[in-house]
Motif scaffolding. Structure first.
Motif, PDB file in Angstrom:
ATOM      1  N   PRO A  50      -6.617  13.458 -14.596  1.00 19.12           N
ATOM      2  CA  PRO A  50      -5.386  12.781 -15.038  1.00 19.12           C
ATOM      3  C   PRO A  50      -4.258  12.451 -14.042  1.00 19.12           C
ATOM      4  O   PRO A  50      -4.121  13.337 -13.275  1.00 19.12           O
ATOM      5  CB  PRO A  50      -4.586  13.622 -16.296  1.00 19.12           C
ATOM      6  N   LEU A  51      -3.614  11.340 -14.250  1.00 20.89           N
ATOM      7  CA  LEU A  51      -2.463  10.759 -13.051  1.00 20.89           C
ATOM      8  C   LEU A  51      -1.328  10.518 -14.070  1.00 20.89           C
ATOM      9  O   LEU A  51      -1.281   9.874 -15.102  1.00 20.89           O
ATOM     10  CB  LEU A  51      -2.853   9.834 -12.481  1.00 20.89           C
ATOM     11  N   ALA A  52      -0.154  10.704 -13.482  1.00 19.08           N
ATOM     12  CA  ALA A  52       1.008  10.100 -13.949  1.00 19.08           C
ATOM     13  C   ALA A  52       0.946   8.673 -13.920  1.00 19.08           C
ATOM     14  O   ALA A  52       1.507   8.012 -15.207  1.00 19.08           O
ATOM     15  CB  ALA A  52       2.194  10.547 -13.213  1.00 19.08           C
ATOM     16  N   ALA A  53       0.514   7.890 -12.959  1.00 25.63           N
ATOM     17  CA  ALA A  53       0.494   6.622 -12.832  1.00 25.63           C
ATOM     18  C   ALA A  53      -0.462   6.035 -12.067  1.00 25.63           C
ATOM     19  O   ALA A  53      -0.768   7.110 -10.876  1.00 25.63           O
ATOM     20  CB  ALA A  53       1.715   5.860 -12.672  1.00 25.63           C
ATOM     21  N   PRO A  79     -11.693  -4.957 -18.517  1.00 23.18           N
ATOM     22  CA  PRO A  79     -12.445  -3.819 -18.905  1.00 23.18           C
ATOM     23  C   PRO A  79     -12.453  -2.782 -18.270  1.00 23.18           C
ATOM     24  O   PRO A  79     -12.776  -1.619 -18.562  1.00 23.18           O
ATOM     25  CB  PRO A  79     -13.861  -4.493 -19.335  1.00 23.18           C
ATOM     26  N   LEU A  80     -12.336  -2.968 -16.818  1.00 18.72           N
ATOM     27  CA  LEU A  80     -12.224  -1.784 -15.956  1.00 18.72           C
ATOM     28  C   LEU A  80     -11.260  -1.044 -16.076  1.00 18.72           C
ATOM     29  O   LEU A  80     -11.087   0.478 -16.165  1.00 18.72           O
ATOM     30  CB  LEU A  80     -12.600  -2.145 -14.659  1.00 18.72           C
ATOM     31  N   CYS A  81      -9.964  -1.613 -16.256  1.00 18.97           N
ATOM     32  CA  CYS A  81      -8.801  -0.965 -16.426  1.00 18.97           C
ATOM     33  C   CYS A  81      -8.607  -0.193 -17.658  1.00 18.97           C
ATOM     34  O   CYS A  81      -8.027   0.904 -18.016  1.00 18.97           O
ATOM     35  CB  CYS A  81      -7.320  -1.824 -16.394  1.00 18.97           C
ATOM     36  N   ASP A  82      -9.251  -1.275 -18.854  1.00 26.09           N
ATOM     37  CA  ASP A  82      -9.231  -0.415 -20.382  1.00 26.09           C
ATOM     38  C   ASP A  82      -9.922   1.008 -20.362  1.00 26.09           C
ATOM     39  O   ASP A  82      -9.693   1.872 -20.928  1.00 26.09           O
ATOM     40  CB  ASP A  82      -9.848  -1.266 -20.986  1.00 26.09           C
ATOM     41  N   ALA A  83     -10.982   0.891 -19.434  1.00 30.83           N
ATOM     42  CA  ALA A  83     -11.891   2.106 -19.486  1.00 30.83           C
ATOM     43  C   ALA A  83     -11.134   3.426 -18.794  1.00 30.83           C
ATOM     44  O   ALA A  83     -11.254   4.649 -19.019  1.00 30.83           O
ATOM     45  CB  ALA A  83     -13.167   1.956 -18.611  1.00 30.83           C
ATOM     46  N   LEU A  84     -10.018   3.017 -17.985  1.00 27.78           N
ATOM     47  CA  LEU A  84      -9.315   4.208 -17.194  1.00 27.78           C
ATOM     48  C   LEU A  84      -7.925   4.568 -17.876  1.00 27.78           C
ATOM     49  O   LEU A  84      -7.659   5.424 -17.718  1.00 27.78           O
ATOM     50  CB  LEU A  84      -8.510   3.704 -15.962  1.00 27.78           C
TER      51      LEU A  84
END
Length: 131
Positions: A50-53, A79-84
């Motif tokens: 998990p990251l802050a940003a 969809p790549l960003c949605d998965a993250l």
């Protein structure tokens, strides 16, 4: 120290295209879902915590100078960003949301690399949160 992960994606060409389903919304939705599921799995395998940003950059390396529209890569980037940042069972939620305060998404890049095969790489870099 800034942490970064480069993930070689399993596609030689963008899996989600603006006209990829040729008007068939079900075919397009299936491609989006498979792309998102694959990215969630790859992010888990890479061990991204998990990251802050984060900053998410998509690069498509190509062996020739055929004209390609970089705008079309955004259909794969979404969809790549949605998965993250998503909440589906197959997502790998590394940031609270994919809004600008948690995820910076610059325009994808197409880079000419003569003599090399086509390759797509997603680079995820930890950045400070803007809130």
């Amino acid at each position: 120290m800034t942490r970064s992960w480069s993930i070689i994606l399993p596609w030689a060409t963008p899996p989600v295209k603006p006209n990829g389903g040729h008007g068939n919304v079900y075919a397009h939705a299936a491609k989006v879902k498979r792309t998102r599921q694959t990215m969630g799995l790859l992010a888990r395998q890479a061990g991204i915590p998990p990251l802050a940003a984060c900053r998410v950059e998509l690069t498509w390396f190509v062996p020739d100078r055929i004209k390609r529209d970089v705008d079309n890569l955004t259909w794969t980037l979404k969809p790549l960003c949605d998965a993250l940042a998503g909440t589906k069972a197959w997502d790998h939620k590394i940031v609270p949301d994919d809004t600008p305060e948690f995820m910076v998404k610059p325009m994808p890049a197409i880079i000419y690399r003569p003599g090399e095969p086509k390759e797509m790489i997603l680079t995820i870099t930890e950045i400070p949160c803007t809130t």
